[in-house]
Design a protein around this motif. Structure first.
Motif, short mmCIF file in Angstrom:
data_model
loop_
_atom_site.label_atom_id
_atom_site.label_comp_id
_atom_site.label_asym_id
_atom_site.label_seq_id
_atom_site.Cartn_x
_atom_site.Cartn_y
_atom_site.Cartn_z
N GLU A 270 7.23 -7.74 13.27
CA GLU A 270 6.03 -7.49 14.07
C GLU A 270 5.39 -6.13 13.78
O GLU A 270 4.25 -5.88 14.18
N LYS A 271 6.08 -5.27 13.05
CA LYS A 271 5.54 -3.96 12.70
C LYS A 271 5.02 -3.91 11.26
O LYS A 271 4.51 -2.87 10.82
N ARG A 272 5.11 -5.01 10.54
CA ARG A 272 4.75 -4.98 9.11
C ARG A 272 3.28 -5.22 8.84
O ARG A 272 2.81 -5.03 7.73
N SER A 273 2.54 -5.69 9.83
CA SER A 273 1.10 -5.94 9.67
C SER A 273 0.84 -6.90 8.51
O SER A 273 0.09 -6.61 7.58
N ASP B 124 18.32 1.68 0.05
CA ASP B 124 18.92 2.98 -0.26
C ASP B 124 18.62 4.01 0.81
O ASP B 124 19.46 4.87 1.11
N ARG B 125 17.43 3.93 1.40
CA ARG B 125 17.01 4.91 2.41
C ARG B 125 17.24 4.42 3.84
O ARG B 125 16.96 5.14 4.80
N GLY B 126 17.74 3.20 3.99
CA GLY B 126 18.02 2.68 5.32
C GLY B 126 16.78 2.36 6.13
O GLY B 126 16.78 2.44 7.37
N ILE B 127 15.70 1.98 5.45
CA ILE B 127 14.43 1.65 6.12
C ILE B 127 14.29 0.13 6.23
O ILE B 127 14.46 -0.57 5.24
N GLU B 128 14.00 -0.35 7.43
CA GLU B 128 13.74 -1.78 7.62
C GLU B 128 12.79 -1.96 8.81
O GLU B 128 13.20 -1.89 9.97
N GLN B 129 11.53 -2.19 8.49
CA GLN B 129 10.55 -2.43 9.55
C GLN B 129 10.73 -3.85 10.08
O GLN B 129 10.87 -4.80 9.30
N GLU C 78 0.86 -1.18 0.00
CA GLU C 78 0.00 0.00 0.00
C GLU C 78 0.90 1.23 0.00
O GLU C 78 1.73 1.38 -0.87
N ASP C 79 0.78 2.08 0.98
CA ASP C 79 1.61 3.29 1.01
C ASP C 79 2.75 3.18 2.02
O ASP C 79 3.42 4.18 2.31
N ARG C 80 2.98 1.99 2.54
CA ARG C 80 3.99 1.83 3.58
C ARG C 80 5.26 1.20 3.03
O ARG C 80 5.22 0.13 2.41
N VAL C 81 6.37 1.85 3.26
CA VAL C 81 7.67 1.31 2.87
C VAL C 81 8.15 0.41 4.01
O VAL C 81 8.43 0.88 5.11
#
Length: 252
Positions: free
Chosen positions: A74-77, A66-71, A58-61
């Motif tokens: 347990e936070k990924r739903s 490249d942006r250093g994002i890693e959920q 959806e709208d969640r990365v």
């Protein structure tokens, strides 16, 4: 919307998959055993980490190297349904269904117990324990348990592979109802042609760790070049032209 672009080296095996879908239907990852299908959904779930890439639901990365994002998982739903039900044997069906729901904050819940029970036709099973269920019933309860966490995405890893043909036919119609009933996207791993024909809206073909083509199921099933890949588990030199033609004419 799903936007999956992942690369991961696993020993001598390299997974390199990329595909995008815009609808809330069922996206089937299809290919022979060892094609890397489960590796892809494990990265989407956060159970393994891509070396590089991007995962958007959806709208969640959820991941962006490249942006250093890693959920964290347990936070990924995300709801995950495995080949076997993995139900808690000491709990009743009701207890299994509500286990994850109780861990989901009220403000995030969009699927109620009665909705899931009615859709999956499991009301008569609520007071039974897993040992008293058939294989098909266990899988329907496992689907219900995942749904009741109110996920943004469902992952199904060959959920019918442990069932005989009669039980598969029992469960297939319930899976087919899910995206429309709850407007939830599903990533569905299989190597069954029958399952993709019955369930999939979008088809991602995988061979040897790579996503070689992705597109609308009807368009891909109607192309001779794609049919030859879908109906053959063999990776042969003769198939190279068909791979390229199927890939070049499909959508992503």
């Amino acid at each position: 919307m799903l936007d999956i672009q992942v690369v991961r080296q696993q020993g001598s095996f390299r997974v390199d998959a990329a595909f995008r879908t815009q609808n809330a239907g069922i996206t089937a990852l299809f290919g022979p055993s060892g094609a890397g299908k489960t590796s892809v959904i494990n990265m989407v779930a956060g159970l393994s980490r891509p070396d590089k890439g991007r995962i958007v639901v959806e709208d969640r990365v959820l991941f962006d190297s490249d942006r250093g994002i890693e959920q964290p998982p347990e936070k990924r739903s995300i709801g995950y349904i495995f080949q076997d039900g993995r139900l808690f044997p000491h709990l009743t069906v009701r207890g299994n269904l509500t286990y994850g729901m109780k861990l989901t904050p009220h403000r995030r819940r969009y699927i109620g117990l009665d909705q899931a029970v009615d859709l999956l036709d499991i009301e008569r099973l609520l007071d039974r324990r897993p040992a008293k269920l058939s294989g098909g019933e266990k899988q329907r309860v496992a689907i219900g348990r995942a749904l009741l966490t109110s996920p943004r995405l469902l992952l199904m890893d060959e959920p019918l592979s442990s069932l005989d043909e009669a039980r598969k036919e029992e469960v297939l119609p319930f899976i087919a109802k899910l995206p429309r009933a709850f407007l939830i996207p599903i990533l569905y791993v299989t190597h069954s042609v029958n399952e993709i024909q019955r369930l999939a809206d979008t088809l991602v073909l995988m061979k040897a760790g790579k996503s070689i083509a992705a597109g609308d199921i009807h368009e891909m099933m109607n192309r001779i070049e794609c049919q030859s890949i879908i109906r053959s588990d063999a990776v042969t030199t003769d198939a190279i032209t068909d791979w390229r033609t199927c890939r070049d004419t499909s959508i992503s």
